[in-house]
Write a protein that holds these residues in place. Structure first.
Motif, mmCIF file in Angstrom:
data_model
loop_
_atom_site.group_PDB
_atom_site.id
_atom_site.type_symbol
_atom_site.label_atom_id
_atom_site.label_comp_id
_atom_site.label_asym_id
_atom_site.label_seq_id
_atom_site.Cartn_x
_atom_site.Cartn_y
_atom_site.Cartn_z
ATOM 1 N N GLY A 178 0.828 -1.208 0.000
ATOM 2 C CA GLY A 178 0.000 0.000 0.000
ATOM 3 C C GLY A 178 0.856 1.249 0.000
ATOM 4 O O GLY A 178 0.542 2.254 -0.650
ATOM 5 N N GLY A 182 0.808 3.406 -3.286
ATOM 6 C CA GLY A 182 0.192 4.698 -2.984
ATOM 7 C C GLY A 182 1.091 5.830 -3.446
ATOM 8 O O GLY A 182 0.633 6.790 -4.097
ATOM 9 N N LYS A 186 -1.007 6.341 -6.434
ATOM 10 C CA LYS A 186 -2.235 6.565 -5.652
ATOM 11 C C LYS A 186 -3.153 5.342 -5.665
ATOM 12 O O LYS A 186 -4.376 5.461 -5.618
ATOM 13 N N ARG A 188 -4.704 2.179 -3.863
ATOM 14 C CA ARG A 188 -5.002 1.747 -2.487
ATOM 15 C C ARG A 188 -4.862 0.234 -2.368
ATOM 16 O O ARG A 188 -5.240 -0.482 -3.294
ATOM 17 N N HIS A 243 -9.279 7.637 -0.324
ATOM 18 C CA HIS A 243 -8.204 7.888 0.644
ATOM 19 C C HIS A 243 -8.106 6.813 1.714
ATOM 20 O O HIS A 243 -7.462 7.008 2.739
ATOM 21 N N THR A 245 -6.479 3.456 2.638
ATOM 22 C CA THR A 245 -5.460 2.492 2.197
ATOM 23 C C THR A 245 -4.673 1.944 3.384
ATOM 24 O O THR A 245 -4.678 2.519 4.474
#
Ligand code: NAI
Length: 272
Positions: A178, A182, A186, A188, A243, A245
């Motif tokens: 992650g 991430g 980006k 997740r 958002h 994750t």
């Protein structure tokens, strides 16, 4: 009810063996929400299962892949991007198998070759999938990966034996990847810790009926069924959770926060 939450999104769904499989329900819900996907399973499981029926119902193609084989996974990602006409927005990892459980080996007497197999199939396969997805540059910016776990990663349950270590490793891999994905894209990566569910893998565990009933009696909302897990997966694949994750997300009707429930008290000390 469908909300078109996954309209235009492309994905890969592993682990649909038969209509009881959690992955089967996820595929049906994702399809309802407008997502398109490739179905995959181990070549042997595909011969035994009913995945063709699901593929027809969801207008999905099937690409067989043993999730422990880098070669198979490379083909899976390359073919999926080609079939779906673009990079991958979501992945469901719904894979678990322990030869030690299948052969009822007690925890203190595990076969270590089988233990390695359990870890490879049930945990390292997530690492291998994400490694290959990254290497082949198959993931879309803002994508979402979900792997299914169980609370035996944190607490001991008899007869879950080496799958407990596999789930702990799976959750750890999800956190580590992650961070990497991430930062890069980006993307997740989360695990869902699911209630006991009546599936082929679940019912393969000795004493599963007791796990199931106990968890159901402990949970204020009762056990979460596979259909509800599918809804949760849809929400995690959607942009609404962009958002969230590196989490292990409890989907258990409240089981993990309960010490004891009135149902269990009554079962142990019935009121006269
Ligand atoms: P299932 O038996 O329907 O699914 C397991 C899948 O793993 C099967 O489709 C099987 O073919 C696949 N698989 C096994 N070896 C493979 C390999 N080498 N390569 C590719 N695929 C392989 O059972 P279920 O319950 O739907 O399991 C899905 C996930 O949910 C598993 O990770 C399981 O541990 C997890 N889970 C299940 C719970 C339950 O009570 N059923 C509770 C919590 C998590």
């Amino acid at each position: 009810m469908a909300y078109n939450l996954l309209k235009g999104k492309r994905g890969i769904i592993t682990g649909a063996l038969d209509p009881n499989s959690i992955a089967w329900k996820v595929a049906e819900r994702v399809y309802e929400e407008g997502g398109s996907f490739v179905l995959t399973n181990a070549p042997l499981a595909m011969r035994m299962g009913k995945i063709n029926e699901l593929a027809a119902a969801c207008k999905a193609e099937i690409v067989p892949a043993d999730a422990t084989s880098i070669e198979d996974l490379t083909q899976l990602f390359e073919k999926s991007v080609q079939i779906l006409g673009g990079k991958i927005d979501f992945i469901l990892h719904s894979i678990g198998m322990s030869p030690n459980i299948r052969k009822s080996r007690p925890y203190e007497d595990l076969n270590y070759e089988w233990f390695m197999k359990t870890l490879d199939i049930s945990a390292l396969s997530l690492h291998k999938m994400l490694h290959v997805a990254d290497k082949t540059d198959s993931l879309n910016e803002g994508g979402s990966v979900v792997a299914l776990s169980y609370i035996a990663a944190q607490r001991v349950f008899p007869d879950y034996t080496d799958m407990a270590q596999a789930k702990a490793t799976l959750e750890s891999i999800a956190r580590s990847f992650g961070q990497v994905l991430g930062q890069k894209k980006k993307v997740r990566v989360n695990t869902i810790s699911q209630s006991p569910t009546m599936t082929t893998a679940g019912q393969g565990i000795d004493g599963f009926d007791a796990f199931f009933t106990y968890a159901d009696k402990m949970s204020p909302l009762g056990n979460a069924p596979a259909e509800a897990c599918a809804d949760y997966c849809v929400s995690l694949f959607s942009d609404l959770t962009r958002h969230v994750t590196m989490q292990n997300l409890m989907h258990d009707g409240g089981f993990s926060s309960v010490g004891i429930s009135q149902g269990i008290v009554d079962a142990i000390s019935p009121k006269s």
